[in-house]
Write an enzyme that holds these catalytic residues in place. Structure first.
Site, short mmCIF file in Angstrom:
data_model
loop_
_atom_site.label_atom_id
_atom_site.label_comp_id
_atom_site.label_asym_id
_atom_site.label_seq_id
_atom_site.Cartn_x
_atom_site.Cartn_y
_atom_site.Cartn_z
N GLY A 128 0.81 -1.23 0.00
CA GLY A 128 0.00 0.00 0.00
C GLY A 128 0.83 1.26 0.00
N LEU A 142 -4.03 -5.77 -4.64
CA LEU A 142 -3.05 -4.67 -4.54
C LEU A 142 -1.68 -5.18 -4.08
CD1 LEU A 142 -2.51 -1.59 -4.60
CD2 LEU A 142 -3.11 -1.56 -2.17
N ASP A 143 -0.65 -4.93 -4.88
CA ASP A 143 0.73 -5.32 -4.56
C ASP A 143 0.84 -6.83 -4.31
OD1 ASP A 143 1.37 -2.62 -4.72
OD2 ASP A 143 1.09 -2.30 -2.59
N GLY A 144 -0.10 -7.60 -4.89
CA GLY A 144 -0.14 -9.03 -4.60
C GLY A 144 0.17 -9.91 -5.81
#
Lengths: 299, 299, 299, 299
Positions: D216, D242-244
């Protein structure tokens, strides 16, 4: 290309208008730290950062870097230096006090390979290199337009075997006495002893190997032939001994049997950029002391 | 000290009783991969891992490592090798096939510094080194009791200038022809060319510097004098040229002006342990091919 | 196994019988360095090493570590501390002075995985860990014989859900108040808040991931599932928050898609060993100050 | 600024006009390598490089990358693909063959932070990024002049909460279907699932932390608060989480208690540049296969 003029520079000048740095080296002995810190306290200075190192506590050398804030620094600097001279004499100190708001002046020397120059210019315009790039000198004309687009003077001084002495005379002329440090950003000409003497411990070179391995020419080709599994780059002050001056910083990266000379050069370019930029930053921030062909780096 | 006997060893033997590894080097040319993979397929082998490298696709050398499972490997190995010989001849291959369940036999040579030996023994008893440590040879008696507590024979063979030839004769005798690899785990004696000849590309040395920097004696003292900012260690096969053999693995660690020779040695011991253990592991797993004083490492 | 008794230990004790270390943290303000260095000078101490750090020069916290030699330290320590108390009060200092020749006492807690314990014992017997290992506590009996072969008491205190409180009471008893630091060398039990309270900032844990990634159990399995390209280990002081205490040291190593969970564990073991040993060394050398769940490490 | 036009580009096109790359993933089983290499041999191809990886030899997935030279590649590509389709069907392969001389087309998305964009442009004009940068998209106008000075179209598409859907529609329009990969070079807007769906595994993001730590916003501030001793950056394919998404590459650098958030950002910028450039290079060279939120990277 206007990019660089749009940046807002928050330089140390504006952030800390009264900040100074003091560098000291002297024979070790009792009372040095007490005397220096007492001196600063008595003058109303506030110590922000202090680093110290002694090679050998019984009879060795003592090195110190102090960062401090002093109200009205600009006005009081001359007197401060005069008064510190007494303490310095007492302990046989080699010392300097820098006003942080006086930006250091850089001259960058470059030949055909441009990656180190481009990195320094990028870091400078990004506000990460708190100095003035006063001029660029090159034995080639290639980068003239690019450098001048930043508003930086570019001096094209060709060098041949015959014109070398004359070329150095012109270099001395354009660089002048006012320059704090000369950066050899992949400048591929040997510097003469007399030129070095002018800027003792003020010329930083980036050598494209992990020194002392692969001194001299074509270090990546040498590294390839030897089959090393890690390559590196070395930033050092220039002395009369080729690639033999005091090492400031080194870094490395893993490579494999699959990387040919071209790939080693490509990987190496990024190491060179990073290592040189760190060394220049430390020099500008007065973090480096030189003693007997070695550096003490307070970082 | 009974620690090592309590461990359960899940060696590759038990996990993959029918696994083999093939190492190939030959002049590059069309059809090599097709011929080898067809040969394995026709024999009912399943390729588990395959690595390949060509120095220069037009006229260079080709290197390959294949790991495969073949039902009833033990029984069929001899015939497999005989039949592969035909393909090998066709492509002028230098080749070997290893039965993974036949553990490699190690001899470890050590002098006074014990950290590399201790690391190898620890990794071995932890099940991380899938080999048999057949014996330890030393020119000192210091580690005898320790090594024997693991149930490993320890041969104390003193070496002096006068007795060197005789000592090597005894070493050859105790090591024998059956040993796969000799590990010089900080063995501080020069090995003679005739001894090297017996075990060409089968003697691994750990040198306590980032080669080719600091060849020869006292590399940490050399590194301290030169003021390097990074130190390292190098594992290499031993050749007639001192510290000049094919490099298998290197690693490094950052140091500072504050680290004296003693501290460099202390930091270096951990690098040496790690680098040597990796090199030994790769040799044992048949991951290394040697060509013209360089290694191809498939890892 | 007699290896450890044969070593000659050149501890700091013998090298520097009059060396002391002072750790200070306090609100920043003018005159601190001057006052402390003047105090030491007036008492005839010679400053050997000094490090200082201020979080925010205007109103932040000030941290300092000084190493100094003082003749007849042992005899004069009590008075020195009493007199320094005055300066300390003036600047609201949190402070300690250590006599370097008084070796710190360690307790090591371990479960089944032995690599961190073995590393600490090896570094200790190699003379690299300048402390006394007073005892080892384990919830398993596995390492008893091995530890006792070093002449170190081994307390086997089993822990189950039912006996946890009682087990901690026995741990407190055997550890006692005299221990300087407890090392959780892969001790796989949660420590209760009341136990932590007894040894605030004196319990060091090694967590087998790069925190704050992969908190809790099976971090290598978590790392494998997430497909990270680098794994790590973290040494930290234990607080009530699981894997949330002040980080002392971290290190990492590159891995690839080809490394399964078992291989990650194998690679990780060496990172864990190295990271924990560094953290313990720095704690023993009084290099760590804790402030608001973060560490200042002077190294 | 004319620098980029003066460069001579020795692209792979000119060096290897008949070179192709094949990427394969399929359930593992016997005979795959034999079938593929036989197919290539029968068509007169010469295998230059081949990499292979099997997650679990008994019933897992098989991944392969082959680089080969085939005379008259351009003319024969269509037929080659048609004929390979038969083998592919037999082994349920997911596969692609790329003509190396067809340069990949990149779109770069950027917001205000320009360092990653500048790095990619520098590597591109230095000949290190063998691709066409087709366009740059930004929600800000800042970099317009700079990007256009390279002759690259710049699309300024502002994004607000209200206009997000419309903005993405315009982005899709300017990017088009012909683009091989979109690089989020510090583009600070969340990408919608429908946009991601258009370019599955073809959007590369650089996240300024060592994921999965500090997902995040403001990861450097998070890292500072947690007091980590190492910071990093992560390049990954963008997924709905997200960012995964699947991690392509990560790298790290050591920091200390003395580095504030601004310094972490400064250090981090260089890590971000290097990590993103590596990931883009590997994507362009067809070195990455994605399987279940993880990458197999053959490098």
């Amino acid at each position: 290309m206007e990019l660089h003029v749009k940046r807002e520079h928050f330089s140390s000048d504006e952030q800390h208008p009264n900040r100074a740095r003091m560098l000291i080296s002297c024979p070790d002995g009792p009372g040095i730290v007490a005397a220096v810190s007492r001196f600063l306290f008595d003058h109303g200075a506030n110590i922000v950062q202090s680093d110290q190192y002694t090679i050998d506590p019984s009879g060795g050398m003592f090195f110190m870097r102090i960062e401090f804030d002093l109200p009205e620094l600009e006005r009081r600097m001359e007197q401060l230096q005069a008064e510190f001279g007494e303490i310095a004499g007492q302990f046989q100190m080699n010392w300097k006090i820098f006003n942080v708001s006086h930006k250091k002046k850089l001259a960058i020397f470059v030949s055909k390979e441009d990656h180190c120059l481009v990195e320094l210019l990028w870091q400078w315009q990004a506000g990460d290199l708190d100095a003035d790039i006063a001029l660029v000198v090159s034995n080639h004309a290639d980068m003239k337009e690019y450098v001048e687009s930043f508003g930086i003077p570019y001096h094209h001084i060709p060098v041949t075997a015959d014109t070398k002495a004359e070329a150095e005379r012109r270099q001395l002329e354009v660089v002048g006495e006012d320059i704090d440090v000369i950066i050899l950003a992949r400048y591929m000409q040997i510097i003469s002893p007399s030129f070095i003497e002018h800027y003792r411990n003020r010329i930083i070179n980036i050598h494209h190997s992990f020194l002392p391995a692969f001194i001299g020419g074509n270090p990546y080709a040498q590294a390839y032939r030897r089959g090393v599994k890690i390559i590196g780059a070395t930033a050092h002050y220039v002395t009369e001994e080729l690639d033999g001056g005091p090492i400031i910083e080194q870094d490395v990266q893993r490579v494999s049997h699959g990387d040919d000379v071209g790939e080693l050069k490509r990987i190496g370019r990024t190491i060179e950029r990073v290592v040189l930029a760190r060394a220049v930053k430390w020099h500008i921030e007065d973090r480096i002391l030189v003693h007997q062909n070695k550096t003490v780096v307070f970082n």
